[in-house]
Design an enzyme around this catalytic site. Sequence first.
Site, PDB file in Angstrom:
ATOM      1  CG  HIS A  17      -1.809  -1.094   1.430  1.00  0.00           C
ATOM      2  ND1 HIS A  17      -2.991  -1.236   0.738  1.00  0.00           N
ATOM      3  CD2 HIS A  17      -1.743  -2.171   2.259  1.00  0.00           C
ATOM      4  CE1 HIS A  17      -3.618  -2.327   1.136  1.00  0.00           C
ATOM      5  NE2 HIS A  17      -2.887  -2.923   2.050  1.00  0.00           N
TER       6      HIS A  17
HETATM    7  O1  RIB Z   1      -4.517   0.294   4.950  1.00  0.00           O
HETATM    8  C1  RIB Z   1      -3.154   0.222   4.633  1.00  0.00           C
HETATM    9  C2  RIB Z   1      -2.344   1.002   5.596  1.00  0.00           C
HETATM   10  O2  RIB Z   1      -2.524   0.433   6.883  1.00  0.00           O
HETATM   11  C3  RIB Z   1      -0.838   0.946   5.314  1.00  0.00           C
HETATM   12  O3  RIB Z   1      -0.242   2.168   5.695  1.00  0.00           O
HETATM   13  C4  RIB Z   1      -0.353  -0.190   6.179  1.00  0.00           C
HETATM   14  O4  RIB Z   1       0.980   0.049   6.663  1.00  0.00           O
HETATM   15  C5  RIB Z   1      -1.316  -0.165   7.334  1.00  0.00           C
HETATM   16  O5  RIB Z   1      -0.802   0.669   8.312  1.00  0.00           O
END
Ligand code: RIB
Length: 331
Positions: free
Chosen positions: A254
């Site tokens: 992500h």
């Molecule tokens: O939803 C994804 C996010 O949540 C990313 O930043 C991952 O590291 C988690 O913290």
Amino acid sequence: MLPAFRVPKIILDTDPGGDDIFALFWLQSLVKQRFAELIAVTTVGGNVSTEKTFSSASRILSLGGLPDVEVGRGVAIAQSPDDASHIHGSDGMGNLSSQLPDPIHNYETARFSDDILIDRLNAIPGEITVIAIAPLTNLAAAEKKHPGILRKAKEIIIMGGALNCPGNITPHAEFNLWFDPEAAEIVLNSRCDLVMTSLDITRQLIFTREMAQSIAQTNPQSKLAQFLIKLCEFMISTALTYRETDGASGFLVHDAATLGYLFYPETILWKRAKVQIETRGEWTRGQTLIDDRNLAKQPANAWIATQVDATRFFTNFIEDLKILNKGSEKI
Ligand code: RIB
Ligand code: CA
């Protein structure tokens, strides 16, 4: 090499986290290639506690070869929602921290992350890009302490939100913005040109063990290669357990999407929209809502990512990580 005025100056606000770690490796590669300057890493609680995210950031900066970058300690959050250690490990780094040297940064004497943001953004207004890949607690704290400070950033790039897709921590909400929705509301109201890479595109960014192995091949005996392969395996195991990738053998990077925008903008498409967040809903707290009608009375506050060319994104990501690994220290 880019001319100095073109090299982005970056503060990375992060809650390591497996995908945060891959993003930080990518950023360190770009710094070593002189395509970026890393001003500071401000950590925050989220995936795991503020102590653990601080320690992880310190360890990853050492492993990536940038031990002198300042690390900020996370601002305390009022409430304490569930963390994401079930995805990232109890230490936030795949339970691999004991295999790495101790952190060289001192949590007890470190500056708080909001103070680093205020100090740095005031020092060179309009020049620093803030990349926020975690709950927005630090950014909101800086804005509350010093109203208008977030507008002194050149740009704020956020990994967060689920705009036209289901959430990941609840059916309606994405983890970063769900963790501290009041903070997210402050940031969403702070300026009109936020850049948001949400689950709508990050769900397509599946990092695989084959990618990890191709990176490791440039220097198989390096500490970084050994760590990266083990972390990838851990993240794949939890991604499969929690169906993060709908059964595909990989895990979602992500946070790396923010770097894809900044350094390889041709890989992502965008549109303008007004993004708001639910802070009171019993079932929908942390849900992000968009209005892309472009009405004058609902002016847009963000660029939201709508499509990503995952193939080209990963080509760049993997090549840059190969470069970092090739120059990294052997065991
Ligand atoms: O939803 C994804 C996010 O949540 C990313 O930043 C991952 O590291 C988690 O913290
Ligand atoms: Ca994160």
